[in-house]
Motif scaffolding. Structure first.
Motif, mmCIF file in Angstrom:
data_model
loop_
_atom_site.group_PDB
_atom_site.id
_atom_site.type_symbol
_atom_site.label_atom_id
_atom_site.label_comp_id
_atom_site.label_asym_id
_atom_site.label_seq_id
_atom_site.Cartn_x
_atom_site.Cartn_y
_atom_site.Cartn_z
ATOM 1 N N VAL A 8 -46.198 -40.940 -44.308
ATOM 2 C CA VAL A 8 -45.355 -39.759 -44.140
ATOM 3 C C VAL A 8 -45.969 -38.851 -43.079
ATOM 4 O O VAL A 8 -47.103 -38.399 -43.215
ATOM 5 N N ILE A 9 -45.230 -38.608 -42.012
ATOM 6 C CA ILE A 9 -45.708 -37.752 -40.931
ATOM 7 C C ILE A 9 -45.399 -36.287 -41.221
ATOM 8 O O ILE A 9 -46.241 -35.407 -41.051
ATOM 9 N N ASP A 10 -44.179 -36.018 -41.662
ATOM 10 C CA ASP A 10 -43.730 -34.647 -41.906
ATOM 11 C C ASP A 10 -43.091 -34.584 -43.291
ATOM 12 O O ASP A 10 -41.980 -35.074 -43.490
ATOM 13 N N PRO A 11 -43.769 -34.009 -44.284
ATOM 14 C CA PRO A 11 -43.236 -33.968 -45.647
ATOM 15 C C PRO A 11 -41.851 -33.323 -45.734
ATOM 16 O O PRO A 11 -41.078 -33.641 -46.624
ATOM 17 N N LYS A 12 -41.523 -32.408 -44.819
ATOM 18 C CA LYS A 12 -40.228 -31.746 -44.852
ATOM 19 C C LYS A 12 -39.101 -32.690 -44.443
ATOM 20 O O LYS A 12 -37.932 -32.395 -44.668
ATOM 21 N N ARG A 13 -39.449 -33.793 -43.806
ATOM 22 C CA ARG A 13 -38.431 -34.719 -43.325
ATOM 23 C C ARG A 13 -38.550 -36.082 -43.987
ATOM 24 O O ARG A 13 -38.125 -37.080 -43.435
ATOM 25 N N VAL A 14 -39.134 -36.104 -45.167
ATOM 26 C CA VAL A 14 -39.410 -37.383 -45.795
ATOM 27 C C VAL A 14 -38.132 -38.114 -46.196
ATOM 28 O O VAL A 14 -38.046 -39.325 -46.108
ATOM 29 N N PHE A 15 -37.107 -37.376 -46.635
ATOM 30 C CA PHE A 15 -35.910 -38.040 -47.125
ATOM 31 C C PHE A 15 -35.005 -38.491 -45.983
ATOM 32 O O PHE A 15 -34.918 -37.850 -44.939
ATOM 33 N N GLY A 16 -34.324 -39.608 -46.218
ATOM 34 C CA GLY A 16 -33.379 -40.110 -45.233
ATOM 35 C C GLY A 16 -32.171 -39.200 -45.141
ATOM 36 O O GLY A 16 -32.017 -38.235 -45.893
ATOM 37 N N THR A 17 -31.289 -39.506 -44.211
ATOM 38 C CA THR A 17 -30.100 -38.684 -44.012
ATOM 39 C C THR A 17 -28.893 -39.579 -43.798
ATOM 40 O O THR A 17 -29.023 -40.736 -43.394
ATOM 41 N N ALA A 18 -27.736 -39.048 -44.101
ATOM 42 C CA ALA A 18 -26.508 -39.822 -43.949
ATOM 43 C C ALA A 18 -25.972 -39.702 -42.532
ATOM 44 O O ALA A 18 -26.078 -38.647 -41.902
ATOM 45 N N TRP A 19 -25.440 -40.781 -42.044
ATOM 46 C CA TRP A 19 -24.800 -40.790 -40.725
ATOM 47 C C TRP A 19 -23.375 -40.281 -40.870
ATOM 48 O O TRP A 19 -22.673 -40.589 -41.836
ATOM 49 N N GLN A 20 -22.939 -39.478 -39.912
ATOM 50 C CA GLN A 20 -21.590 -38.933 -39.930
ATOM 51 C C GLN A 20 -20.714 -39.642 -38.904
ATOM 52 O O GLN A 20 -21.169 -39.903 -37.782
ATOM 53 N N LEU A 73 -39.553 -39.891 -32.385
ATOM 54 C CA LEU A 73 -38.687 -40.070 -33.548
ATOM 55 C C LEU A 73 -38.697 -38.805 -34.401
ATOM 56 O O LEU A 73 -39.069 -38.820 -35.572
ATOM 57 N N HIS A 74 -38.285 -37.687 -33.803
ATOM 58 C CA HIS A 74 -38.360 -36.409 -34.509
ATOM 59 C C HIS A 74 -37.041 -36.004 -35.162
ATOM 60 O O HIS A 74 -36.976 -34.955 -35.805
ATOM 61 N N ASP A 75 -36.018 -36.803 -35.021
ATOM 62 C CA ASP A 75 -34.721 -36.484 -35.613
ATOM 63 C C ASP A 75 -34.444 -37.487 -36.724
ATOM 64 O O ASP A 75 -34.421 -38.698 -36.499
ATOM 65 N N ARG A 76 -34.228 -36.988 -37.938
ATOM 66 C CA ARG A 76 -33.953 -37.893 -39.053
ATOM 67 C C ARG A 76 -32.718 -38.756 -38.800
ATOM 68 O O ARG A 76 -32.599 -39.847 -39.345
ATOM 69 N N ALA A 118 -37.188 -43.678 -42.492
ATOM 70 C CA ALA A 118 -37.942 -44.719 -41.810
ATOM 71 C C ALA A 118 -37.005 -45.886 -41.529
ATOM 72 O O ALA A 118 -35.912 -45.963 -42.076
ATOM 73 N N ALA A 119 -37.451 -46.785 -40.663
ATOM 74 C CA ALA A 119 -36.628 -47.941 -40.324
ATOM 75 C C ALA A 119 -37.502 -49.015 -39.696
ATOM 76 O O ALA A 119 -38.579 -48.724 -39.164
ATOM 77 N N PRO A 120 -37.073 -50.273 -39.742
ATOM 78 C CA PRO A 120 -37.841 -51.358 -39.120
ATOM 79 C C PRO A 120 -37.910 -51.207 -37.604
ATOM 80 O O PRO A 120 -37.039 -50.602 -36.982
ATOM 81 N N ILE A 121 -38.962 -51.777 -37.024
ATOM 82 C CA ILE A 121 -39.137 -51.751 -35.586
ATOM 83 C C ILE A 121 -37.932 -52.362 -34.861
ATOM 84 O O ILE A 121 -37.563 -51.935 -33.772
ATOM 85 N N ALA A 122 -37.299 -53.344 -35.480
ATOM 86 C CA ALA A 122 -36.204 -54.054 -34.810
ATOM 87 C C ALA A 122 -35.070 -53.133 -34.385
ATOM 88 O O ALA A 122 -34.372 -53.419 -33.419
#
Length: 280
Positions: free
Chosen positions: A133-145, A175-178, A190-194
């Protein structure tokens, strides 16, 4: 989403959403020779995860992390959508490993290529424990709109692109934008390198160049992933030419601590855009 009702049984057990998960026409196939269930649908890489989830005897949510994969195209189709059949080739559930083979076809049923993927199977608790975890404030994923750019179709902005030599190009990815991880994991951004592969292809094409009316496409790809990319990271991407062997270019992803996170090898072929045929 147009899916066969019996296959919706597998969908609660994978935790990815649009834009990464955009399957349509999902339906069953006869079991493979190994005896595992098989699926077919409009192609997107996650079809292998669906086949794995459907085959997993433990009916609970798991994450299928691709450790290594290979794909080879024998035909380049102008169609953006391919039908694909996914079959589990091996499963060692007690060792948290499963392998899948995916065959791709054009809408006219012409064989286009084959993908092989080896997955690590982890629970949500395990996923969180192994993810930095790099930034605890951004740990959770987010939904795409709907209407937002897809991080899986468009390169994340490359910065500081530098041509070091005719054989090497480097760049930085922030990678600063969730939302750059949207649609993948809900408990962590997070996401795979691919999923960063399109960035590497951009750099490779800078090395390749192209004549007017010509285009370079990746005929063969091999991916090896050491760990996930995490929101908050700054990665260095290195694209280099290879001499000899089965691949022409290699893309490496490095973290800020100087550790390699994964590699993607490519074999590019030049095609005539008008004729749409590989020049081998």
């Amino acid at each position: 989403m147009d899916t066969n009702p019996i296959y919706t049984d597998a969908l609660p057990y994978i935790d990815v959403t649009r834009p990464y998960f955009a399957l349509r026409n999902l339906s069953p196939l006869p079991p493979s020779s190994s005896g595992f269930p098989a699926v077919t649908g409009t192609f997107i890489p996650i079809l292998g995860s669906v086949a794995a989830a459907y085959s997993n005897p433990v009916k609970a949510k798991h994450y299928y992390l691709a450790l290594d994969a290979s794909v080879e195209f024998v035909y380049f189709s102008t169609c953006q959508e391919l039908r694909a059949d996914a079959r589990i080739t091996f499963a060692r559930w007690e060792k948290h490993r499963v392998g899948c083979e995916i065959e791709m076809f054009t809408p006219k049923n012409r064989f286009a290529g084959k993908m092989k993927v080896s997955y690590a199977v982890v629970t949500e608790k395990k996923l969180i424990s192994i993810t930095k975890v790099i930034d605890p404030k951004r740990v959770f994923g987010t939904a795409w709109q709907p209407g937002e750019p897809s991080p899986y179709m468009n390169p994340i902005m490359l910065r500081m692109v530098k041509t070091c030599s005719p054989e090497l190009v480097t760049a930085i990815i922030s990678l600063h934008d969730r939302r750059s991880m949207a649609g993948h994991f809900s408990p962590i951004a997070a996401a795979p390198i691919a999923i960063l592969s399109s960035n590497g292809i951009v750099l490779c094409r800078q090395l390749l160049g192209a004549d007017e009316g010509k285009q370079w496409l990746d005929r063969r790809t091999r991916v090896k992933c050491q760990r996930l990319a995490i929101v908050g990271e700054i990665l260095e991407v290195r694209a280099r030419k290879l001499s000899g062997g089965d691949f022409s270019h290699r893309v490496e992803f490095w973290d800020e601590e100087g550790t390699m996170m994964g590699i993607i090898d490519y074999l590019f072929v030049e095609i005539d855009v008008e004729k749409e045929k590989p020049r081998l």
